[in-house]
Design a protein around this motif. Structure first.
Motif, PDB file in Angstrom:
ATOM      1  N   ALA A   1       0.857  -1.188   0.000  1.00 34.76           N
ATOM      2  CA  ALA A   1       0.000   0.000   0.000  1.00 34.76           C
ATOM      3  C   ALA A   1       0.889   1.232   0.000  1.00 34.76           C
ATOM      4  N   ALA A   2       0.559   2.203  -0.838  1.00 37.79           N
ATOM      5  CA  ALA A   2       1.348   3.441  -0.945  1.00 37.79           C
ATOM      6  C   ALA A   2       0.395   4.629  -0.915  1.00 37.79           C
ATOM      7  N   PRO A   3       0.167   5.207   0.256  1.00 38.25           N
ATOM      8  CA  PRO A   3      -0.773   6.331   0.349  1.00 38.25           C
ATOM      9  C   PRO A   3      -0.228   7.587  -0.315  1.00 38.25           C
ATOM     10  N   VAL A   4      -1.131   8.382  -0.845  1.00 35.13           N
ATOM     11  CA  VAL A   4      -0.752   9.684  -1.364  1.00 35.13           C
ATOM     12  C   VAL A   4      -0.291  10.538  -0.192  1.00 35.13           C
ATOM     13  N   HIS A   5       0.865  11.142  -0.314  1.00 34.77           N
ATOM     14  CA  HIS A   5       1.356  12.006   0.752  1.00 34.77           C
ATOM     15  C   HIS A   5       1.519  13.416   0.223  1.00 34.77           C
ATOM     16  N   GLU A   6       1.155  14.363   1.061  1.00 35.08           N
ATOM     17  CA  GLU A   6       1.184  15.762   0.671  1.00 35.08           C
ATOM     18  C   GLU A   6       2.228  16.513   1.497  1.00 35.08           C
ATOM     19  N   ILE A   7       2.953  17.377   0.823  1.00 38.86           N
ATOM     20  CA  ILE A   7       3.922  18.246   1.483  1.00 38.86           C
ATOM     21  C   ILE A   7       3.443  19.672   1.281  1.00 38.86           C
ATOM     22  N   VAL A   8       3.087  20.321   2.380  1.00 34.92           N
ATOM     23  CA  VAL A   8       2.504  21.656   2.306  1.00 34.92           C
ATOM     24  C   VAL A   8       3.549  22.698   2.677  1.00 34.92           C
ATOM     25  N   HIS A   9       3.744  23.659   1.806  1.00 38.17           N
ATOM     26  CA  HIS A   9       4.622  24.800   2.074  1.00 38.17           C
ATOM     27  C   HIS A   9       3.745  26.049   2.039  1.00 38.17           C
ATOM     28  N   ARG A  10       3.642  26.723   3.179  1.00 38.21           N
ATOM     29  CA  ARG A  10       2.808  27.913   3.216  1.00 38.21           C
ATOM     30  C   ARG A  10       3.661  29.131   3.525  1.00 38.21           C
ATOM     31  N   SER A  11       3.560  30.118   2.678  1.00 38.46           N
ATOM     32  CA  SER A  11       4.298  31.358   2.869  1.00 38.46           C
ATOM     33  C   SER A  11       3.368  32.399   3.470  1.00 38.46           C
ATOM     34  N   PHE A  12       3.868  33.600   3.705  1.00 37.46           N
ATOM     35  CA  PHE A  12       3.032  34.674   4.223  1.00 37.46           C
ATOM     36  C   PHE A  12       1.900  34.955   3.245  1.00 37.46           C
ATOM     37  N   GLY A  13       0.717  35.101   3.783  1.00 31.54           N
ATOM     38  CA  GLY A  13      -0.450  35.345   2.946  1.00 31.54           C
ATOM     39  C   GLY A  13      -1.343  34.133   2.828  1.00 31.54           C
ATOM     40  N   GLY A  14      -0.923  32.989   3.346  1.00 30.70           N
ATOM     41  CA  GLY A  14      -1.777  31.820   3.389  1.00 30.70           C
ATOM     42  C   GLY A  14      -1.770  30.952   2.157  1.00 30.70           C
ATOM     43  N   THR A  15      -0.874  31.194   1.199  1.00 29.79           N
ATOM     44  CA  THR A  15      -0.814  30.365   0.005  1.00 29.79           C
ATOM     45  C   THR A  15      -0.161  29.026   0.335  1.00 29.79           C
ATOM     46  N   SER A  16      -0.538  28.010  -0.420  1.00 31.94           N
ATOM     47  CA  SER A  16      -0.020  26.671  -0.167  1.00 31.94           C
ATOM     48  C   SER A  16       0.443  26.038  -1.457  1.00 31.94           C
ATOM     49  N   GLU A  17       1.481  25.262  -1.366  1.00 30.08           N
ATOM     50  CA  GLU A  17       1.947  24.449  -2.482  1.00 30.08           C
ATOM     51  C   GLU A  17       1.922  23.004  -2.025  1.00 30.08           C
ATOM     52  N   VAL A  18       1.253  22.160  -2.802  1.00 29.69           N
ATOM     53  CA  VAL A  18       1.059  20.778  -2.405  1.00 29.69           C
ATOM     54  C   VAL A  18       1.674  19.860  -3.445  1.00 29.69           C
ATOM     55  N   ALA A  19       2.481  18.922  -3.009  1.00 31.40           N
ATOM     56  CA  ALA A  19       3.057  17.914  -3.900  1.00 31.40           C
ATOM     57  C   ALA A  19       2.788  16.546  -3.305  1.00 31.40           C
ATOM     58  N   GLY A  20       2.606  15.557  -4.132  1.00 27.82           N
ATOM     59  CA  GLY A  20       2.319  14.234  -3.585  1.00 27.82           C
ATOM     60  C   GLY A  20       2.584  13.121  -4.571  1.00 27.82           C
ATOM     61  N   SER A  21       2.571  11.911  -4.075  1.00 29.56           N
ATOM     62  CA  SER A  21       2.680  10.722  -4.916  1.00 29.56           C
ATOM     63  C   SER A  21       2.029   9.579  -4.166  1.00 29.56           C
ATOM     64  N   GLY A  22       1.857   8.486  -4.820  1.00 34.11           N
ATOM     65  CA  GLY A  22       1.206   7.376  -4.159  1.00 34.11           C
ATOM     66  C   GLY A  22       1.295   6.079  -4.938  1.00 34.11           C
ATOM     67  N   GLN A  23       2.467   5.706  -5.348  1.00 31.09           N
ATOM     68  CA  GLN A  23       2.652   4.427  -6.015  1.00 31.09           C
ATOM     69  C   GLN A  23       4.027   3.899  -5.644  1.00 31.09           C
ATOM     70  N   ALA A  24       4.086   2.637  -5.260  1.00 33.40           N
ATOM     71  CA  ALA A  24       5.359   2.065  -4.816  1.00 33.40           C
ATOM     72  C   ALA A  24       5.452   0.613  -5.246  1.00 33.40           C
ATOM     73  N   THR A  25       6.669   0.111  -5.191  1.00 36.27           N
ATOM     74  CA  THR A  25       6.943  -1.290  -5.512  1.00 36.27           C
ATOM     75  C   THR A  25       7.675  -1.928  -4.342  1.00 36.27           C
ATOM     76  N   GLY A  26       7.189  -3.073  -3.916  1.00 43.05           N
ATOM     77  CA  GLY A  26       7.820  -3.823  -2.841  1.00 43.05           C
ATOM     78  C   GLY A  26       8.235  -5.195  -3.323  1.00 43.05           C
TER      79      GLY A  26
END
Length: 509
Positions: free
Chosen positions: A207-232
Motif C-alpha cells: 500500500a502506498a498512500p498519497v502524501h502531501e507536502i505543504v509549504h505555506r508562505s506569508f499570505g496563506g498560500t499553499s503548495e502541495v506535492a504528492g505521490s502514491g505508487q510504490a513497488t515492494g
C-alpha cells in the motif's frame, strides 16, 4: 500651629473594617452581578450570539458528495485500498516472508507510511477486519489491525538489510513477529480479533498512500506535492496451514477508478526463484480527510468569547473605576477572599451560560448539518451525551469560563477595562487569526503556546499517529490534543490569577 491630617491611600477607606465569611462574600458578589442590568444583557447576548452564529455556520456548510465511503469494523470511515497477493487459510496457520526492498514507482518520492508486509484479513471486502505486520521506509516495522490500532516494532532500514516478518494464527489469537535474520524473532504483539474466524485471506500486500507536502508562505498560500505508487519486493515466502486454494491470487482491494486514489491497477510478478514483486497504491488506515462536523457546530463560540472577556473585565474594573473597591476591602480585609469570591462567581456564571448556549447551539447545528447532507456513515450522528460531542460541549463552556477568569485576573492587575480587554484579545483571539496567514511552523507554534490552543477541545476528528496528515489551522486542526490544548489555557488562567493575588495584596497595603 496646624494639625497634621491623616492621609488615606488610594482605594482604602477610613471606615472600621469588619469580617465576613466566604459564603457571605459569594452572596455579595453574586448580588453585585445580578443587580447590574447591563451585565445581564451582555450575558444574554453572549448566549444568543453563540447559538445564532453556530447555526449560521452550519447552514452555510454543504457536502460535495463523492464516492461511497468505506466503514471499518469500529464504524469509522477508513481507507482500504491496496495490492494483495493472497490465498485462503482455514483454521490455524502461519505465514512468513522477507521484505527485501521498497522503492517509489511514481517518480515523486516514497511516502513515509508506504507499507509492505503480510496480512490476515477476514475477506476481500473493503473495511473488513485484518491484522498485519509490515515494514515502512520511515517508521520501522509495525503491527497494525482494524485500521485504528498500531504498535511499533524495531526500526529498520530496508536499503541496508531485508526485514523478516511473520504472522501466526492460533485459535482466535494472532501474533506478529519480526526478525533481521530469520532465526531470532522479536514478538511485536498479540491480539484477538473476533471477526477473524473460520476461513480468512492471508498473503503479501503493498500500500502506498498519497502524501502531501505543504509549504505555506506569508499570505496563506499553499503548495502541495504528492505521490502514491510504490513497488515492494519479497522472498522466502512460506505458508503453513490448510487452504482451499491451489496457489496465490493477486487482487486490487478497492478497484482502481479513473479519478480515485487508486487510479492505476496494481501488478504482481513472481520469478522462478520465488521473488515476489508487488506494485500498488492506496492506504490501509483511518480516513482523516472528512470535514469535522463536531467542530463545525461551535463556530459561534469564537464570537461569544468576546462577550465573556468583557464580562470578566468589567466585573472587577468597574469597582476600581468608581472607587467601590474601597468599601469591599473595608468590609473584608482579606483581599484574597474577595478575589476568590469574584473568581468563583464569574466562573460559575460564564460556565453555566456557556454550557447552555453550546448545548443548544450544537444540537441545532447538528440538525442543520444533517439536513445539508452530512449524514452517516461518512459523518457520525452524535447525540449530545456521546463523545466527542460531550467533550466538545463541556470543553467549550470551560473555555469560555477560563477566558472570563483570565480577563478578571488581568483586570485586577491592570485596573483598566480597555487595556485588559485588548490584552486578552491579543492572547486568545489574535493567534487564531494569525495562524491562517503565517508560515505553518510559526502558526502551529502559536497554537501550542498561547491560550488559543484551548480551541482544540472542539475537535471531533481523531488524528492517528500512523496516518500522515498536514495539520492546517484553516482546516480546524490543532497541533495539541483536545485536553492538552485546554490545559494551556488553564495554565494561563492560573498564572494570571496568581499574579492578581500577588498584586492585590501588595498594592495599596
Amino acid at each position: 500651629m496646624t494639625t497634621p491630617t491623616k492621609t488615606v491611600p488610594p482605594y482604602r477607606s477610613a471606615l472600621h473594617p469588619t469580617r465576613a465569611g466566604f459564603g457571605r462574600l459569594l452572596r455579595a458578589e453574586w448580588t453585585k452581578f445580578w443587580t447590574v442590568r447591563a451585565w445581564l444583557l451582555v450575558l444574554a447576548v453572549a448566549a444568543v450570539v453563540t447559538v445564532v452564529i453556530s447555526q449560521m455556520g452550519a447552514s452555510g456548510s454543504t457536502t460535495g458528495g463523492g464516492p461511497p465511503v468505506v466503514v471499518g469494523p469500529g464504524g469509522e470511515v477508513v481507507n482500504d485500498s491496496f495490492r494483495f497477493t493472497h490465498r485462503t487459510l482455514t483454521g490455524d496457520g502461519t505465514i512468513t516472508a522477507r521484505v527485501t526492498g521498497l522503492k517509489d514507482a511514481s517518480g515523486k518520492g516514497l511516502g513515509p507510511w508506504t507499507k509492505a508486509g503480510i496480512m490476515v484479513k477476514s475477506s476481500l471486502k473493503q473495511g473488513s477486519p485484518y491484522v498485519a505486520v509490515l515494514a515502512t521506509p520511515a517508521h520501522g516495522v509495525r503491527m497494525q489491525w482494524n485500521f485504528t490500532h498500531d504498535t511499533a516494532g524495531p526500526s529498520s532500514d530496508l536499503a541496508k538489510a531485508p526485514q523478516w516478518l511473520r504472522l501466526k494464527r492460533l485459535g482466535g489469537k494472532l501474533t506478529g513477529y519480526a526478525s533481521v535474520d530469520g532465526e531470532k524473532w522479536t514478538q511485536l504483539g498479540e491480539v484477538r480479533v473476533g471477526e477473524l474466524r473460520g476461513t480468512v485471506q492471508v498473503g503479501l500486500f503493498l500500500a502506498a498512500p498519497v502524501h502531501e507536502i505543504v509549504h505555506r508562505s506569508f499570505g496563506g498560500t499553499s503548495e502541495v506535492a504528492g505521490s502514491g505508487q510504490a513497488t515492494g519486493t519479497f522472498d522466502r515466502l512460506t505458508f503453513q496451514g490448510k487452504s482451499t486454494d491451489s496457489g496465490w491470487t493477486a487482487t486490487d482491494i478497492g478497484a482502481p477508478t479513473a479519478d480515485g486514489p487508486n487510479s492505476q491497477p496494481g501488478t504482481t510478478t513472481v520469478t522462478p526463484t520465488g521473488t515476489y514483486t508487488l506494485t500498488g497504491q492506496g492506504d490501509i488506515a483511518p480516513d482523516e480527510n472528512s470535514p469535522d462536523t463536531v467542530q463545525m457546530s461551535f463556530q459561534g463560540v469564537f464570537m461569544g468569547l468576546l462577550f465573556m472577556v468583557a464580562l470578566g473585565t468589567l466585573f472587577v474594573t468597574t469597582e476600581y473605576k468608581r472607587g467601590l473597591i474601597r468599601t469591599t476591602f473595608t468590609a473584608t480585609p482579606s483581599r484574597l477572599k474577595v478575589l476568590a469570591a469574584k473568581t468563583t462567581v464569574i466562573a460559575a456564571i460564564t460556565f453555566t451560560t456557556g454550557l447552555l448556549a453550546t448545548a443548544i447551539g450544537f444540537t441545532l447545528a447538528q440538525k442543520t448539518l444533517r439536513s445539508n447532507g452530512f449524514k452517516p456513515p461518512e459523518f457520525p450522528d452524535l447525540s449530545l451525551l456521546e463523545n466527542p460531542a460531550l467533550r466538545a460541549v463541556v470543553g467549550s463552556a470551560v473555555l469560555l469560563s477560563l477566558v472570563a477568569v483570565l480577563a478578571l485576573s488581568l483586570g485586577v492587575v491592570l485596573r483598566n477595562s480597555a487595556g485588559t480587554i485588548a490584552t486578552v484579545v491579543v492572547l486568545v483571539i489574535l493567534p487564531q487569526i494569525l495562524s491562517f496567514a503565517l508560515p505553518l511552523p510559526v502558526a502551529q507554534w502559536l497554537l501550542r503556546v498561547t491560550p488559543a490552543a484551548a480551541f482544540a477541545v472542539q475537535q471531533g476528528v481523531t488524528y492517528y499517529p500512523q496516518v500522515q496528515h498536514n495539520c492546517l489551522p484553516e482546516s480546524g486542526c490543532y497541533p495539541l490534543s483536545p485536553y492538552n490544548g485546554l490545559a494551556v489555557l488553564v495554565a494561563y488562567a492560573a498564572a494570571a490569577l496568581l499574579l492578581a493575588a500577588w498584586t492585590v495584596r501588595r498594592r495599596d497595603a
